[in-house]
Design a protein around this motif. Structure first.
Motif, PDB file in Angstrom:
ATOM      1  N   ILE A  90       1.129  -9.670  46.273  1.00  0.00           N
ATOM      2  CA  ILE A  90       1.987  -9.107  44.990  1.00  0.00           C
ATOM      3  C   ILE A  90       1.028  -8.787  43.689  1.00  0.00           C
ATOM      4  N   THR A  91       1.231  -7.544  43.500  1.00  0.00           N
ATOM      5  CA  THR A  91       0.041  -6.856  42.614  1.00  0.00           C
ATOM      6  C   THR A  91       0.873  -6.438  41.358  1.00  0.00           C
ATOM      7  N   LEU A  92       0.370  -6.821  40.102  1.00  0.00           N
ATOM      8  CA  LEU A  92       0.929  -6.472  38.762  1.00  0.00           C
ATOM      9  C   LEU A  92       0.483  -4.871  38.719  1.00  0.00           C
ATOM     10  N   LEU A  93       1.243  -3.847  38.561  1.00  0.00           N
ATOM     11  CA  LEU A  93       1.114  -2.609  38.301  1.00  0.00           C
ATOM     12  C   LEU A  93       1.010  -2.184  36.963  1.00  0.00           C
ATOM     13  N   GLN A  94       2.266  -2.630  36.238  1.00  0.00           N
ATOM     14  CA  GLN A  94       2.330  -2.483  34.718  1.00  0.00           C
ATOM     15  C   GLN A  94       3.098  -3.387  34.346  1.00  0.00           C
ATOM     16  N   ALA A  95       3.282  -3.825  32.694  1.00  0.00           N
ATOM     17  CA  ALA A  95       4.036  -4.680  31.993  1.00  0.00           C
ATOM     18  C   ALA A  95       4.216  -3.922  30.893  1.00  0.00           C
ATOM     19  N   ARG A  96       5.568  -3.745  30.291  1.00  0.00           N
ATOM     20  CA  ARG A  96       5.542  -3.367  29.017  1.00  0.00           C
ATOM     21  C   ARG A  96       6.979  -3.829  28.403  1.00  0.00           C
ATOM     22  N   ASP A  97       7.067  -3.875  27.337  1.00  0.00           N
ATOM     23  CA  ASP A  97       8.267  -4.386  26.417  1.00  0.00           C
ATOM     24  C   ASP A  97       9.551  -3.396  26.902  1.00  0.00           C
ATOM     25  N   GLU A  98      10.710  -3.922  26.956  1.00  0.00           N
ATOM     26  CA  GLU A  98      12.030  -3.278  27.447  1.00  0.00           C
ATOM     27  C   GLU A  98      12.022  -2.077  26.331  1.00  0.00           C
ATOM     28  N   GLY A  99      11.904  -2.227  25.072  1.00  0.00           N
ATOM     29  CA  GLY A  99      12.021  -1.487  24.028  1.00  0.00           C
ATOM     30  C   GLY A  99      11.051  -0.155  24.282  1.00  0.00           C
ATOM     31  N   HIS A 100       9.848  -0.476  24.376  1.00  0.00           N
ATOM     32  CA  HIS A 100       8.960   0.785  24.886  1.00  0.00           C
ATOM     33  C   HIS A 100       9.577   1.303  26.000  1.00  0.00           C
ATOM     34  N   ALA A 101       9.931   0.879  27.172  1.00  0.00           N
ATOM     35  CA  ALA A 101      10.413   1.363  28.304  1.00  0.00           C
ATOM     36  C   ALA A 101      11.556   2.383  27.843  1.00  0.00           C
ATOM     37  N   LYS A 102      12.580   1.955  27.135  1.00  0.00           N
ATOM     38  CA  LYS A 102      13.653   2.805  26.860  1.00  0.00           C
ATOM     39  C   LYS A 102      13.093   4.052  26.034  1.00  0.00           C
ATOM     40  N   ILE A 103      12.311   3.811  25.237  1.00  0.00           N
ATOM     41  CA  ILE A 103      11.607   5.066  24.490  1.00  0.00           C
ATOM     42  C   ILE A 103      11.148   6.003  25.468  1.00  0.00           C
ATOM     43  N   ASP A 104      10.427   5.363  26.210  1.00  0.00           N
ATOM     44  CA  ASP A 104       9.371   6.320  27.162  1.00  0.00           C
ATOM     45  C   ASP A 104      10.352   6.969  28.271  1.00  0.00           C
ATOM     46  N   SER A 105      11.557   6.595  28.401  1.00  0.00           N
ATOM     47  CA  SER A 105      12.272   7.198  29.470  1.00  0.00           C
ATOM     48  C   SER A 105      12.800   8.537  29.033  1.00  0.00           C
ATOM     49  N   ASP A 106      12.570   8.981  27.809  1.00  0.00           N
ATOM     50  CA  ASP A 106      12.784  10.503  27.487  1.00  0.00           C
ATOM     51  C   ASP A 106      11.454  11.002  27.766  1.00  0.00           C
ATOM     52  N   PHE A 107      11.371  11.976  28.671  1.00  0.00           N
ATOM     53  CA  PHE A 107      10.207  12.654  29.159  1.00  0.00           C
ATOM     54  C   PHE A 107       9.453  13.389  28.145  1.00  0.00           C
ATOM     55  N   ALA A 108      10.100  14.053  27.164  1.00  0.00           N
ATOM     56  CA  ALA A 108       9.621  14.788  26.013  1.00  0.00           C
ATOM     57  C   ALA A 108       8.861  13.942  25.207  1.00  0.00           C
ATOM     58  N   GLY A 109       9.401  12.624  24.750  1.00  0.00           N
ATOM     59  CA  GLY A 109       8.977  11.897  23.977  1.00  0.00           C
ATOM     60  C   GLY A 109       7.907  11.330  24.228  1.00  0.00           C
ATOM     61  N   TYR A 110       7.684  11.037  25.571  1.00  0.00           N
ATOM     62  CA  TYR A 110       6.680  10.311  26.411  1.00  0.00           C
ATOM     63  C   TYR A 110       5.433  11.509  26.493  1.00  0.00           C
ATOM     64  N   LEU A 111       5.615  12.696  26.826  1.00  0.00           N
ATOM     65  CA  LEU A 111       4.611  13.684  26.624  1.00  0.00           C
ATOM     66  C   LEU A 111       4.095  13.738  25.267  1.00  0.00           C
ATOM     67  N   GLU A 112       4.908  13.885  24.155  1.00  0.00           N
ATOM     68  CA  GLU A 112       4.521  14.001  22.912  1.00  0.00           C
ATOM     69  C   GLU A 112       3.643  12.758  22.488  1.00  0.00           C
ATOM     70  N   LYS A 113       4.014  11.630  22.996  1.00  0.00           N
ATOM     71  CA  LYS A 113       3.239  10.359  22.663  1.00  0.00           C
ATOM     72  C   LYS A 113       1.852  10.379  23.362  1.00  0.00           C
ATOM     73  N   GLU A 114       1.817  11.155  24.519  1.00  0.00           N
ATOM     74  CA  GLU A 114       0.573  11.264  25.359  1.00  0.00           C
ATOM     75  C   GLU A 114      -0.321  12.044  24.548  1.00  0.00           C
ATOM     76  N   ARG A 115       0.102  13.058  24.062  1.00  0.00           N
ATOM     77  CA  ARG A 115      -0.719  14.084  23.431  1.00  0.00           C
ATOM     78  C   ARG A 115      -1.324  13.590  22.271  1.00  0.00           C
ATOM     79  N   SER A 116      -0.572  12.625  21.697  1.00  0.00           N
ATOM     80  CA  SER A 116      -1.106  12.241  20.215  1.00  0.00           C
ATOM     81  C   SER A 116      -2.068  11.054  20.539  1.00  0.00           C
ATOM     82  N   GLY A 117      -2.178  10.677  21.765  1.00  0.00           N
ATOM     83  CA  GLY A 117      -3.179   9.542  22.205  1.00  0.00           C
ATOM     84  C   GLY A 117      -2.729   8.134  21.710  1.00  0.00           C
TER      85      GLY A 117
END
Length: 121
Positions: A90-117
């Protein structure tokens, strides 16, 4: 040589007596099954029974990759954990808070967040 009319033919029981015996046997078997179920629940051995365990660990989703490999999302308290599960590991791939997972579920918001670094991965 025995006479065909002299051989005794024993007829099976019929009537109220056999119905009562069959009902008693059925009642006994059902009582034993219910008793076994009660003790399994009481000793918490039957973890696979629905509602047997209410804890903080929950399997959110599972993606099968092959018969013995899958990717599983597990929620533990307020964190979502992505693990890869194989037959041997069993390998850990990723762990994040549930609140961050809900924000990142919006794809456009995720892309904007990635662009800003400002990635939290």
């Amino acid at each position: 040589m025995p006479n065909a009319t002299a051989t005794a033919f024993i007829a099976p029981e019929s009537g109220l007596g056999s119905v009562l015996k069959m009902s008693a046997a059925l009642f006994f078997i059902l009582a034993m099954l219910l008793l076994a179920y009660y003790f399994l629940r009481r000793l918490n051995i039957g973890g696979s029974f629905p509602g047997a365990r209410k804890g903080v660990l929950e399997i959110v989703d599972r993606l099968p990759l092959s018969p013995r490999q899958n990717i599983t999302v597990v929620r533990y308290r307020d964190r979502e954990i992505v693990v890869g599960v194989t037959q041997d590991n069993i390998t850990l791939l990723q762990a994040r808070d549930e609140g961050h997972a809900k924000i990142d579920s919006d794809f456009a918001g995720y892309l904007e967040k990635e662009r800003s670094g400002s990635s939290d991965s």
